[in-house]
Motif scaffolding. Structure first.
Motif, mmCIF file in Angstrom:
data_model
loop_
_atom_site.group_PDB
_atom_site.id
_atom_site.type_symbol
_atom_site.label_atom_id
_atom_site.label_comp_id
_atom_site.label_asym_id
_atom_site.label_seq_id
_atom_site.Cartn_x
_atom_site.Cartn_y
_atom_site.Cartn_z
ATOM 1 N N HIS A 206 0.411 -1.360 -0.292
ATOM 2 C CA HIS A 206 -0.336 0.071 -0.206
ATOM 3 C C HIS A 206 0.595 1.208 0.238
ATOM 4 N N ASN A 207 2.421 1.356 -0.432
ATOM 5 C CA ASN A 207 2.504 2.283 0.278
ATOM 6 C C ASN A 207 2.778 3.037 1.347
ATOM 7 N N LYS A 208 2.804 2.265 2.218
ATOM 8 C CA LYS A 208 2.994 3.346 3.709
ATOM 9 C C LYS A 208 4.084 2.827 4.324
ATOM 10 N N LYS A 209 4.821 3.789 5.445
ATOM 11 C CA LYS A 209 5.326 3.313 6.417
ATOM 12 C C LYS A 209 4.639 3.417 7.949
ATOM 13 N N PHE A 210 4.856 2.387 7.933
ATOM 14 C CA PHE A 210 5.100 2.049 10.003
ATOM 15 C C PHE A 210 5.942 2.583 10.738
ATOM 16 N N ARG A 211 5.343 3.326 11.674
ATOM 17 C CA ARG A 211 6.390 4.025 12.737
ATOM 18 C C ARG A 211 5.857 2.775 13.733
ATOM 19 N N PHE A 212 6.392 1.795 14.625
ATOM 20 C CA PHE A 212 6.346 0.887 15.590
ATOM 21 C C PHE A 212 6.608 1.266 16.811
ATOM 22 N N THR A 213 5.605 1.685 18.245
ATOM 23 C CA THR A 213 6.288 2.285 19.006
ATOM 24 C C THR A 213 5.449 1.036 20.340
ATOM 25 N N LEU A 214 6.818 0.626 21.292
ATOM 26 C CA LEU A 214 6.363 -0.152 22.125
ATOM 27 C C LEU A 214 6.228 0.805 24.060
ATOM 28 N N THR A 215 5.054 0.570 24.684
ATOM 29 C CA THR A 215 5.810 0.974 26.123
ATOM 30 C C THR A 215 5.007 -0.381 26.941
ATOM 31 N N THR A 216 6.427 -0.652 28.010
ATOM 32 C CA THR A 216 6.029 -1.932 28.878
ATOM 33 C C THR A 216 6.567 -1.487 30.300
ATOM 34 N N ASN A 217 6.235 -1.925 31.037
ATOM 35 C CA ASN A 217 6.640 -2.180 32.409
ATOM 36 C C ASN A 217 7.709 -2.717 32.753
ATOM 37 N N GLY A 218 8.181 -3.619 31.610
ATOM 38 C CA GLY A 218 9.314 -3.847 31.609
ATOM 39 C C GLY A 218 9.325 -6.025 32.270
ATOM 40 N N VAL A 219 8.152 -5.710 33.256
ATOM 41 C CA VAL A 219 8.827 -7.099 33.911
ATOM 42 C C VAL A 219 8.815 -8.548 33.163
ATOM 43 N N LEU A 220 8.714 -8.161 31.508
ATOM 44 C CA LEU A 220 8.622 -9.634 31.006
ATOM 45 C C LEU A 220 10.201 -8.924 30.186
ATOM 46 N N LEU A 221 10.365 -8.302 30.242
ATOM 47 C CA LEU A 221 11.307 -7.999 29.031
ATOM 48 C C LEU A 221 13.026 -8.556 28.738
ATOM 49 N N ASP A 222 12.950 -9.115 28.174
ATOM 50 C CA ASP A 222 14.630 -10.212 28.465
ATOM 51 C C ASP A 222 15.030 -9.564 26.496
ATOM 52 N N ASP A 223 16.235 -10.253 26.603
ATOM 53 C CA ASP A 223 16.611 -10.208 25.220
ATOM 54 C C ASP A 223 16.743 -10.339 24.103
ATOM 55 N N HIS A 224 15.443 -10.750 23.673
ATOM 56 C CA HIS A 224 15.112 -11.382 22.168
ATOM 57 C C HIS A 224 13.949 -9.783 22.423
ATOM 58 N N ILE A 225 13.414 -10.298 23.191
ATOM 59 C CA ILE A 225 11.965 -8.770 23.086
ATOM 60 C C ILE A 225 13.161 -7.300 22.618
ATOM 61 N N MET A 226 14.211 -7.209 22.993
ATOM 62 C CA MET A 226 14.994 -5.909 23.329
ATOM 63 C C MET A 226 15.561 -6.494 21.693
ATOM 64 N N GLU A 227 16.126 -6.828 21.133
ATOM 65 C CA GLU A 227 16.520 -6.883 19.881
ATOM 66 C C GLU A 227 15.307 -6.901 18.732
ATOM 67 N N PHE A 228 14.478 -7.751 19.052
ATOM 68 C CA PHE A 228 13.242 -7.116 18.529
ATOM 69 C C PHE A 228 12.472 -5.762 18.498
ATOM 70 N N ALA A 229 12.478 -5.383 19.853
ATOM 71 C CA ALA A 229 12.459 -3.515 19.074
ATOM 72 C C ALA A 229 14.049 -2.714 19.283
ATOM 73 N N ASN A 230 14.881 -3.139 19.568
ATOM 74 C CA ASN A 230 15.317 -2.052 18.088
ATOM 75 C C ASN A 230 15.546 -2.579 17.372
ATOM 76 N N LYS A 231 15.301 -3.639 16.563
ATOM 77 C CA LYS A 231 15.117 -3.557 14.757
ATOM 78 C C LYS A 231 13.282 -3.166 14.519
ATOM 79 N N GLU A 232 12.846 -2.778 15.047
ATOM 80 C CA GLU A 232 11.621 -2.345 14.676
ATOM 81 C C GLU A 232 10.556 -1.482 15.765
ATOM 82 N N MET A 233 10.923 -0.740 16.292
ATOM 83 C CA MET A 233 9.866 0.210 17.516
ATOM 84 C C MET A 233 11.261 1.675 17.405
#
Lengths: 482, 71
Positions: A206-233
């Motif tokens: 559709h020729n769009k550009k998504f800007r994703f953001t994430l809000t979290t309390n951090g309790v379940l934050l782990d390396d996998h999520i951090m890596e994904f968030a750094n790539k996509e958020m």
């Protein structure tokens, strides 16, 4: 309209309708105050000769005194010299008025008429990925994470429909925003990953550009999520209130234990992994920590460079609610914080405090300042069931249910109500100097406190005015350093 | 009448000075380098900027803390 004030040794003049900022000495400050009083609301009034004489005589009377010698360093404080200085200043002020930089008119009336009939598209969604949470924060807008008993997780299907709805209703807007929110979105993480993947596929189609953001309390934050968030958020909001005792009192887990020790190392790691950029540690201050500048300092001393700490929004009867009598202490805290930031910058240890950020040369245009956050029009919240609300704060307020992602916006009257709401439709905003900074404030605050979105939350207004003054003062101080 | 003579004298003194557009040649007034809001009426309204809740606020509308994305 102008707003003049003294802060941290500076005399500051804000011309409200142009946004221009002037730093002046005591003499010019007093002259401008007299002109403002003479003009009243009639900014186009040209001073008569009598009015100028009156200003000159008043200033000569005050400043022909050797104690003001510093102001007249290259002349003297004899009446003739003072009179000459006043007249020079009057000419400078006239120049600024002619240049449209001081005592400017409000010319936005026609703009407002066009503004109210503008067509809007949806460009941002706040997805409530989970109506559930693994903490029990006392001030939670969702009843300590309980969600009025109706806990739920958003399914991938509903999430996809939400993204489809956004694309279909975004008109020609290329940049679209999707905020993964909740409750706690990490409790439903797989859906987040799947929706990001879906969104990236749809971008190309559709020729769009998504800007994703994430809000979290951090309790379940782990390396996998951090890596994904750094790539996509594009942005990550990490919720923490500041000092351990402050945080743990307001943000306990369900068994009553605090969350600080668990989340602080994760947040530090996350912030470093994003090079101290494109994130915020985001705290909330309450009646329980009126000395909130200490919480900001605590976060700064832990090395966080992007900090946002904001006043709680709650019903007045809560014990942690901010009360009228708290305001003087809070205003002092903003002043203290501004001075602290200036000192830190001088040492090369600067950090950003969101509410003090100001882009003088590239700030928002008038259209943006009039449209505010876009809630109810360009920005909508989506519940786990796909229901649409004006923003996350309205979720659950049945009279503001606007529709569903599968059927679209049904209550176009609600959208109209939000579209028309602006500083000119709010009585108390018309004469407020901060109107183009806060855009009339938060609609949800107004609704919670007054029952309608076209009123104002007065405590919020007092704090916002102080924040604007401090933010401008910091810019002034930076300009002085250069 | 004395007033008029003094004004003429002052105008003559400052007539060689540049106009104060963001500069600081005025003795007692310094204007910061600020984009005039009125100028944004012509080209503004593209809508590419962030909705402010997306940044950090989530409770207080902070449009004034943002930047224009159309640069």
């Amino acid at each position: 309209m102008i707003h003049q004030y003294k802060n941290n040794g500076f005399n500051i003049i804000l011309d409200v309708n142009s946004g221009m900022i002037h730093v002046v000495d005591d003499l010019a400050y007093d002259i401008i105050a007299m002109i403002d009083k003479i003009n009243g609301k009639n900014t186009s009034h040209l001073l008569s000769e009598e009015e100028k004489e009156d200003i000159i005589n008043t200033m000569v009377k005050k400043y022909s005194d050797s104690k003001y010698q510093e102001l007249f360093a290259d002349t003297s404080t004899d009446p003739v010299s003072v009179k000459e200085a006043v007249m020079e200043s009057l000419i400078d002020i006239e120049t600024l008025i002619k240049d449209g930089a001081l005592f400017t008119e409000d010319i936005y009336e026609q703009y407002i008429s066009d503004f109210k009939t503008r067509s809007t598209v949806v460009k941002a969604l706040c997805l409530h990925i989970a109506h559930d949470c693994n903490l029990a924060c006392r001030y939670c807008f969702a009843e300590e994470g309980e969600y009025h008993g109706r806990r739920a997780l958003m399914s991938y299907e509903v999430g996809k429909q939400a993204l489809d709805f956004l694309i279909a209703n975004s008109g020609n807007r290329k940049n679209l925003e999707v905020d993964f929110f909740g409750g706690e979105p990490l409790m439903n993480w797989q859906v987040v990953e799947d929706l990001v993947k879906y969104g990236r596929e749809q971008e190309t189609i559709h020729n769009k550009k998504f800007r994703f953001t994430l809000t979290t309390n951090g309790v379940l934050l782990d390396d996998h999520i951090m890596e994904f968030a750094n790539k996509e958020m594009s942005n990550v909001v990490l919720s923490i209130d500041g000092r351990k005792e402050v945080n743990d009192y307001m943000r306990p887990s369900r068994n009553g234990k605090g969350s600080y020790d668990l989340i602080i190392p994760k947040f530090e790691k996350m912030a470093e992994s994003r090079n101290q950029n494109n994130y915020y540690v985001r705290g909330t201050f309450t009646h329980e920590n009126l000395d909130f500048s200490e919480d900001v300092k605590h976060l700064a001393e832990r090395g966080f460079k992007q900090i946002s700490v904001e006043p709680v929004v709650s019903l007045p009867e809560e014990s942690y609610a901010i009360k009228e009598e708290d305001i003087p202490a809070l205003l002092e805290e903003y002043d203290k914080l501004a001075k602290y930031m200036i000192e830190k910058k001088k040492k090369g240890e600067d950090f950003n405090f969101f509410h003090f950020m100001l882009d003088l040369s590239g700030g928002p245009c008038v259209a943006k300042r009039l449209s505010g956050c876009g809630s109810g029009t360009e920005y909508l919240a989506v519940t786990p069931w796909g229901d649409l609300y004006p923003c996350h704060q309205f979720v659950g307020e049945e009279e503001y249910l606007m529709g569903n992602v599968s059927e679209g916006v049904k209550r176009t009257d609600i959208r109209e109500e939000f579209r028309k709401s602006n500083v000119y439709s709010k009585e108390k905003c018309k004469d407020c100097f901060a109107k183009f900074y806060c855009s009339g404030g938060c609609a949800a605050n107004s609704y919670k406190f007054n029952g309608n979105i076209n009123d104002t939350y007065d405590i919020g207004c007092e704090l916002e005015r102080k924040r604007v003054e401090c933010a401008i003062m910091i810019k002034v101080a930076e300009a002085e350093e250069e | 009448m004395g007033y008029a003579i003094i004004v003429d004298d002052i105008i003559a003194k400052i007539s060689n000075m540049k106009e104060n557009k963001g500069g600081n040649l005025m003795k007692r007034i310094k204007t910061l380098n600020t984009r005039n809001l009125k100028d944004t009426m012509k080209k503004g309204g593209c809508g590419e900027c962030q909705t402010s809740c997306q940044s950090a606020c989530k409770t207080s509308c902070t449009v004034g803390n943002q930047s224009c994305e159309n640069k």
